[in-house]
Design an enzyme around this catalytic site. Structure first.
Site, PDB file in Angstrom:
ATOM      1  N   GLY A  19      16.156  -1.873 -36.132  1.00 59.04           N
ATOM      2  CA  GLY A  19      16.627  -2.916 -37.028  1.00 59.04           C
ATOM      3  C   GLY A  19      16.782  -4.239 -36.315  1.00 59.04           C
ATOM      4  O   GLY A  19      17.061  -5.267 -36.932  1.00 59.04           O
ATOM      5  N   ASP A  70      13.864   5.779 -32.485  1.00 59.24           N
ATOM      6  CA  ASP A  70      14.749   4.664 -32.812  1.00 59.24           C
ATOM      7  C   ASP A  70      15.158   4.026 -31.487  1.00 59.24           C
ATOM      8  O   ASP A  70      15.344   4.716 -30.487  1.00 59.24           O
ATOM      9  CB  ASP A  70      15.983   5.171 -33.556  1.00 59.24           C
ATOM     10  N   LYS A  71      15.275   2.700 -31.470  1.00 61.20           N
ATOM     11  CA  LYS A  71      15.595   2.028 -30.219  1.00 61.20           C
ATOM     12  C   LYS A  71      17.057   2.186 -29.839  1.00 61.20           C
ATOM     13  O   LYS A  71      17.397   2.738 -28.798  1.00 61.20           O
ATOM     14  CB  LYS A  71      15.263   0.524 -30.307  1.00 61.20           C
ATOM     15  N   THR A  72      17.929   1.694 -30.713  1.00 62.95           N
ATOM     16  CA  THR A  72      19.343   1.607 -30.373  1.00 62.95           C
ATOM     17  C   THR A  72      19.996   2.981 -30.287  1.00 62.95           C
ATOM     18  O   THR A  72      19.976   3.749 -31.240  1.00 62.95           O
ATOM     19  CB  THR A  72      20.083   0.753 -31.419  1.00 62.95           C
ATOM     20  N   ASP A  84      19.296   6.270 -39.563  1.00 62.52           N
ATOM     21  CA  ASP A  84      18.152   7.094 -39.196  1.00 62.52           C
ATOM     22  C   ASP A  84      18.059   8.359 -40.040  1.00 62.52           C
ATOM     23  O   ASP A  84      17.019   9.026 -40.036  1.00 62.52           O
ATOM     24  CB  ASP A  84      18.244   7.501 -37.717  1.00 62.52           C
TER      25      ASP A  84
END
Length: 708
Positions: free
Chosen positions: A533, A383-385, A583
């Site tokens: 997202g 996941d990025k954030t 997530d």
């Protein structure tokens, strides 16, 4: 009605606070979920029961072994020839069999019903045969050689120790439901006519209108009817930027109104909310996960049939070539020593030491199966954030117009933003502090949602905002900022007395360790995929910086688990690394779920592995640990099973034609030797250094960085 358009508040809430952060919300003492936590303590109590049972059996085992006739013969000491001494081992040994052996006996029944012989059946076979043979020897019905009270006691104690170690390593409390519930506020402010009453979110019904104050959480899904606020939806959607929500916009339970108060008409409550939907996704993904067959159980299953077959052959052969007494002695000996003590410790010891070494490196193992599976992972989905990035904006670029300089531009913007609680405002103020700039005091502060802020600084009206702020002053954006926007940055322009004097770019800061993590995974032949997202431009910018070739951008919470399934459908073994509520379903669906420790409780509850730090390089530690511990497990199982492969045929008398039959004493020594070898081999894992710096070297800077 107040000037703000919000109704007055009855109960303990003052209308004067409509546009102030609700400070009391920080406490969660009254939250309903707190009262449910006691219900999750059962598993911990179960571990405690095994701990107590082990220590009690250890105490009882001392006299059972010490007063055992066979054990005294093995060590060469004599026992007093009294009736009381003779009955100590049988009586206490019976207590150990019935009490200490009960978990294994009941487990054996379950394995028989399931027609899947495993460790419990193998242990039960050994202790039952030892128990019956020992009573036969004590009563004079069977040969004195079959006095196995000492072996029965030793076997039960060691197996209880292994079971306790294993359960302690596996013990976990599933707190996903509590964590999801904790996102809801303790109270909701429901509008009733011209007043507001404080109620529990569970009392809300569709059609109710509620007030959400600055810093407060939305109590139920709904539609904004009055007011406009920047809403922090990161805990639900993973989107790092606050999203402007005005009249007609949909908001979901658990999100936060960051700057101004809004009124919401409730459209969904309880099980119909988006938060409840995420909860269902987590549950479904967890339930659909098929646990891997335990390695030790597989080995024990084979050893059970091996021991049973060897015992039957032994009984038949010795009945024909020897005496009935010889057949009974050899058969019982085979069945008793068929359960090596080492097999009960082979896996638990490795797991226990592995989890301890992992903890020292900031890796917490919640699920042993996840650790075992990590060695086979060929795709890591980040996941990025909050995982590859810090999940908080930083000032990444500055641009000035005319004779203005960057430091003065930043100082003026920080002065104007100083009283704002907006995340972007905090980032600008923090950047000025990092540069150690003198920030003048601002007066006449004004904030307009979705527009920006304005304040008087050194006699000038300084405004900081986005496109709406520019439009209100009939100003145009600085053309060069288009490149920043294409890279996914947020652009704020700074105006002095209505004229543009510069622009500030803000971006989600990439963690300095992310580049090394991605490079190291690529070097290991593991594909790295990013999911977020965020919009495509933001995702592309971060992926390009880190060298990630495959990206899923603009993914809604309910679709993240589907992306994991998509990768699994390609035949990939997927490890998902994330930190947010959104997530959680994907973490549960993945072959291995890895939660960043700084993330939300629900993400942590849904993962099998937790990274106590924010360092994504710790994923490498998990892979290294998985591979090394699996190798140790296999080695230990071979040592444990190897004992059987050698000792059982010898005990059965395969070398009797040349005059050698394995004595019971030697069989017992082989048992102990096998256990010692397994224990020492597991200890070698303590040399493993899993600290990320040891695996990848020192951290190097990664862009984009905060402007210094």
């Amino acid at each position: 009605m107040t000037d703000s358009g919000m109704p007055s508040v009855t109960s303990t809430v003052s209308p004067a606070n409509d546009h102030k952060p609700k400070e009391s919300h920080g406490g969660r003492e009254s939250h309903g979920a707190q009262g449910e936590r006691g219900a999750h303590g059962g598993h911990g109590d179960h571990v405690g029961q095994f701990r107590r049972l082990f220590w009690i059996m250890l105490v009882i085992a001392v006299p059972v072994i010490g007063f055992s006739h066979m054990f005294s013969m093995l060590l060469g000491y004599s026992l007093p020839d009294t009736a009381l001494i003779a009955w100590i081992s049988p009586v206490l040994g019976t207590i150990m069999f019935v009490w200490g052996g009960r978990p294994f006996l009941t487990g054996a029944v379950s394995e028989l019903k399931a027609r899947k012989p495993g460790m419990m059946l193998l242990i039960s076979l050994a202790i039952t045969v030892a128990f019956l043979a020992s009573w036969g020897a004590s009563l004079g019905v069977l040969d004195r050689q079959l006095d196995f009270w000492w072996e029965l006691a030793l076997l039960i104690v060691i197996m209880l120790l292994g079971h306790w170690i294993e359960m302690r390593s596996l013990a976990q409390t599933s707190t996903a439901l509590e964590s999801l519930a904790a996102l809801l506020p303790d109270q909701a402010e429901r509008v009733t006519g011209d007043t507001v009453e404080v109620v529990s979110p569970s009392d809300l019904v569709v059609g109710d209108v509620v007030v959400v104050r600055p810093g407060g959480r939305v109590p139920a899904d709904g539609t904004v009817t009055e007011g406009t606020a920047d809403v922090d939806e990161s805990m639900i959607t993973g989107e790092s930027r606050p999203v402007t929500r005005g009249p007609g916009a949909h908001v979901v339970a658990g999100t936060v109104a960051t700057d101004t108060a809004i009124r919401i008409e409730v459209t969904a409550v309880g099980a119909d909310t988006a938060l409840a939907g995420i909860q269902r996704l987590v549950t479904e993904a967890q339930n659909s996960s098929s646990p891997a067959q335990r390695i030790a159980d597989t080995a024990a299953g084979w050893l059970f049939w091996f021991a049973l077959g060897a015992a039957i052959i032994t009984a038949i052969v010795w009945t024909f070539v020897g005496s009935t007494d010889d057949a009974i002695i050899r058969t019982i000996t085979v069945l008793v020593i068929a359960c090596p003590h080492a097999l009960g410790l082979a896996i638990p010891l490795v797991v226990s030491i592995s989890t301890e070494r992992a903890a020292k490196a900031g890796v917490l193992i919640k699920d042993r199966l996840a650790l075992e599976s990590m060695r086979a992972v060929d795709t890591v989905l980040f996941d990025k954030t909050g995982t590859l990035t810090k999940g908080a904006p930083i000032v990444s670029n500055l641009m000035v117009v005319g004779s203005e300089n960057e430091n003065n531009l930043l100082a003026l913007a920080a002065s104007a933003e100083h009283d704002s609680e907006h995340p972007l405002a905090k980032a600008i103020v923090r950047a000025a502090e990092e540069r150690k700039l003198q920030v003048p005091r601002a007066t006449d502060f004004q904030a307009a949602t979705a527009v920006g802020v304005t304040a008087t600084v050194n006699g000038k009206r300084i405004s900081v905002g986005g496109p709406a702020m520019l439009a209100s002053h009939s100003e145009q954006r600085i053309p060069e900022t288009a490149a920043w926007e294409n890279d996914g940055a947020i652009i704020l322009h700074v105006l002095a007395d209505g004229a543009v004097i510069g622009a500030i770019a803000l971006a989600d800061e990439v963690r300095a360790e992310s580049q090394q993590a991605v490079d190291a995974l690529h070097a290991m032949g593991i594909q790295v995929v990013m999911i977020t997202g965020d919009a495509q431009a933001v995702a592309k910018s971060v992926a390009s910086t880190l060298g990630i070739g495959r990206v899923f951008a603009g993914v809604h919470p309910k679709d993240k688990a589907a992306k994991v399934i998509e990768l699994q459908g390609e035949g990939r073994k997927v490890a998902m690394v994330g930190d947010g509520v959104n997530d959680a379903p994907a973490l549960a669906q993945a072959d291995v779920g890895i939660a960043i420790g700084a993330g939300t409780d629900v993400a942590i509850a849904s993962a099998g592995v937790i990274l106590a730090s924010d360092d994504p390089r710790s994923v490498l530690s998990v892979i290294e640990l998985s591979r090394k511990s699996y190798r140790k497990m296999k080695q230990n199982l071979w040592w444990a099973a190897g004992y059987n492969l050698i000792a059982v045929p010898l005990a059965a008398g395969v070398l009797a034609p040349i005059g050698f039959i394995l004595p019971m004493a030697l069989g017992a020594l082989l048992m102990s030797a096998s256990t010692i070898v397994v224990a020492l081999n597991a200890q070698l894992l303590r040399r493993l250094d899993l600290r990320p710096d040891q695996l990848t070297g020192p951290v190097t800077a990664t862009t984009p960085e905060a402007v210094q």
